[in-house]
Design a protein around this motif. Structure first.
Motif, PDB file in Angstrom:
ATOM      1  N   UNK A  47       9.723   3.218   7.330  1.00 50.44           N
ATOM      2  CA  UNK A  47       8.711   3.612   6.005  1.00 50.44           C
ATOM      3  C   UNK A  47       8.751   4.493   5.471  1.00 50.44           C
ATOM      4  N   UNK A  48       8.761   6.217   6.206  1.00 49.08           N
ATOM      5  CA  UNK A  48       9.052   7.055   5.243  1.00 49.08           C
ATOM      6  C   UNK A  48      10.844   6.713   4.570  1.00 49.08           C
ATOM      7  N   UNK A  49      11.732   6.272   4.852  1.00 47.00           N
ATOM      8  CA  UNK A  49      12.796   6.972   4.349  1.00 47.00           C
ATOM      9  C   UNK A  49      12.333   5.653   2.940  1.00 47.00           C
ATOM     10  N   UNK A  50      12.118   4.178   3.345  1.00 47.68           N
ATOM     11  CA  UNK A  50      11.941   3.055   2.588  1.00 47.68           C
ATOM     12  C   UNK A  50      11.222   3.566   1.117  1.00 47.68           C
TER      13      UNK A  50
ATOM     14  N   UNK B  76       0.846  -0.862  -0.163  1.00 41.32           N
ATOM     15  CA  UNK B  76       0.027   0.153   0.362  1.00 41.32           C
ATOM     16  C   UNK B  76       0.586   1.098   0.115  1.00 41.32           C
ATOM     17  N   UNK B  77       1.607   0.856   0.691  1.00 39.71           N
ATOM     18  CA  UNK B  77       3.084   2.283   0.672  1.00 39.71           C
ATOM     19  C   UNK B  77       3.381   2.572  -0.517  1.00 39.71           C
TER      20      UNK B  77
ATOM     21  N   UNK C 162      -0.328   8.274   1.274  1.00 45.04           N
ATOM     22  CA  UNK C 162      -1.086   7.593   2.609  1.00 45.04           C
ATOM     23  C   UNK C 162      -0.565   7.798   3.936  1.00 45.04           C
ATOM     24  N   UNK C 163      -1.149   8.662   5.181  1.00 44.27           N
ATOM     25  CA  UNK C 163      -0.220   8.793   6.291  1.00 44.27           C
ATOM     26  C   UNK C 163       0.427   7.485   7.040  1.00 44.27           C
ATOM     27  N   UNK C 164       1.602   7.312   7.724  1.00 42.80           N
ATOM     28  CA  UNK C 164       1.660   5.778   8.007  1.00 42.80           C
ATOM     29  C   UNK C 164       0.773   5.522   9.468  1.00 42.80           C
TER      30      UNK C 164
END
Length: 345
Positions: free
Chosen positions: A331-334, A294-295, A302-304
């Protein structure tokens, strides 16, 4: 098409033209009051039909207050029945010691059926199949909410390929992953897709009957006498299927999974430990993968916290910690690194 649905009645539809392949549907929905009415013989309409080998049927008292539901949907021709069945809790006898009693295969997809003869007992759990000769009577107990693929075929067709009645003395028990079981299921799917070719063609129906009888005879000749404990993967596979279908549900739990596949919570955990896996680790891993997909699909829009909540992690920090442990980055870095890699391509 024969389609009989009547509230409170067990239908046993019969094709009037034996050379026609028939869509078979029957439905029963009983209230507690109907079950308790001693004047009613609620299974009377099964007599003389495809389920006539089932006798002394009873709905256990402890489940009667919930009512009783039975549904079967599939095909019937020349006494070859192939149906998908839903059945609430039921006990009875399969077989009446008659030569005309059929050979029956039960492949359980959820719930549980226990078959007991004078010499042996077989518990058929999700992902397992049992093929048996009903001339030798089997007491059975069907768990509440059981789903099962049922195939019946005239006994004499299988006997003629096995040579002697002694070859049918023992049931065939196996895991659904066995090559011969997969072949049988593919064959049954082919029958479903070819119903129009079977309809009105006795020659084609005879070919299907011969093929099915040959499969039953071959499987019984090379029967596996091992029990479910020799196939720990059967419970694990069934549980993983339930998990995959319910990853987005907040009530997905060991108790819910065990109840769905018809085993105890203890057996469920033991089966996973024997397969060098953990029930909760597998569930968390699959939810992480869904969250990951989804990310990437949302490209960070989408917000974590929203994704963490959607895939039932306790909170955003809990989700981030597990994501970083598995994917090597937050998640943000990925997502940022994934976007850069995509830009270079």
């Amino acid at each position: 098409m024969i389609d009989q649905k009547r509230e409170g009645v067990a239908g046993s539809p019969q094709p009037q033209d034996r050379d026609r392949a028939t869509d078979f549907k029957t439905f029963m929905n009983l209230t507690n009051r109907q079950i308790q009415d001693r004047r009613r013989h609620v299974f009377q309409e099964w007599e003389g039909g495809p389920f006539s080998h089932l006798t002394r049927l009873a709905i256990p008292h402890q489940f009667a207050h919930h009512g009783f539901r039975f549904a079967a949907n599939g095909h019937l021709f020349k006494r070859l029945l192939s149906v998908k069945v839903y059945c609430d809790s039921l006990t009875g006898v399969s077989g009446s010691d008659l030569d005309e009693d059929p050979m029956v295969a039960d492949l359980v997809t959820s719930g549980r059926i226990v078959f007991t003869s004078k010499k042996v007992s077989h518990t058929v759990t999700p992902g397992r199949i049992c093929i048996r000769d009903t001339k030798a009577s089997w007491n059975f107990t069907c768990a509440q909410g059981t789903r099962v693929r049922v195939v019946t075929i005239p006994r004499h067709l299988v006997l003629s390929r096995n040579g002697s009645p002694g070859a049918l003395d023992q049931a065939y028990m196996s895991d659904v992953s066995a090559p011969e079981v997969r072949f049988l299921m593919n064959f049954l799917q082919a029958i479903e897709k070819s119903s129009s070719d079977l309809d009105g063609s006795p020659h084609t129906q005879n070919l299907a009957l011969d093929a099915c009888a040959g499969l039953f005879a071959g499987m019984l000749s090379h029967r596996s006498e091992s029990g479910p404990e020799d196939h720990p993967n059967a419970t694990v596979k069934a549980a993983k299927n339930v998990i995959e279908r319910n990853l987005d549900r907040h009530d997905l739990s060991p108790a819910m999974i065990a109840r769905t596949i018809g085993v105890s919570v203890r057996t469920l955990h033991r089966s996973f430990s024997e397969s060098n896996d953990s029930l909760m680790a597998f569930t968390r891993h699959r939810r992480l993968q869904r969250a990951h997909d989804e990310l990437i699909r949302m490209d960070g829009a989408a917000k974590v916290s929203e994704i963490a909540a959607r895939w039932h992690f306790a909170d955003a920090s809990h989700f981030i910690r597990h994501f970083k442990s598995f994917y090597g980055a937050t998640p943000a870095a990925y997502v940022r690194d994934h976007g850069r890699a995509g830009g270079r391509n």
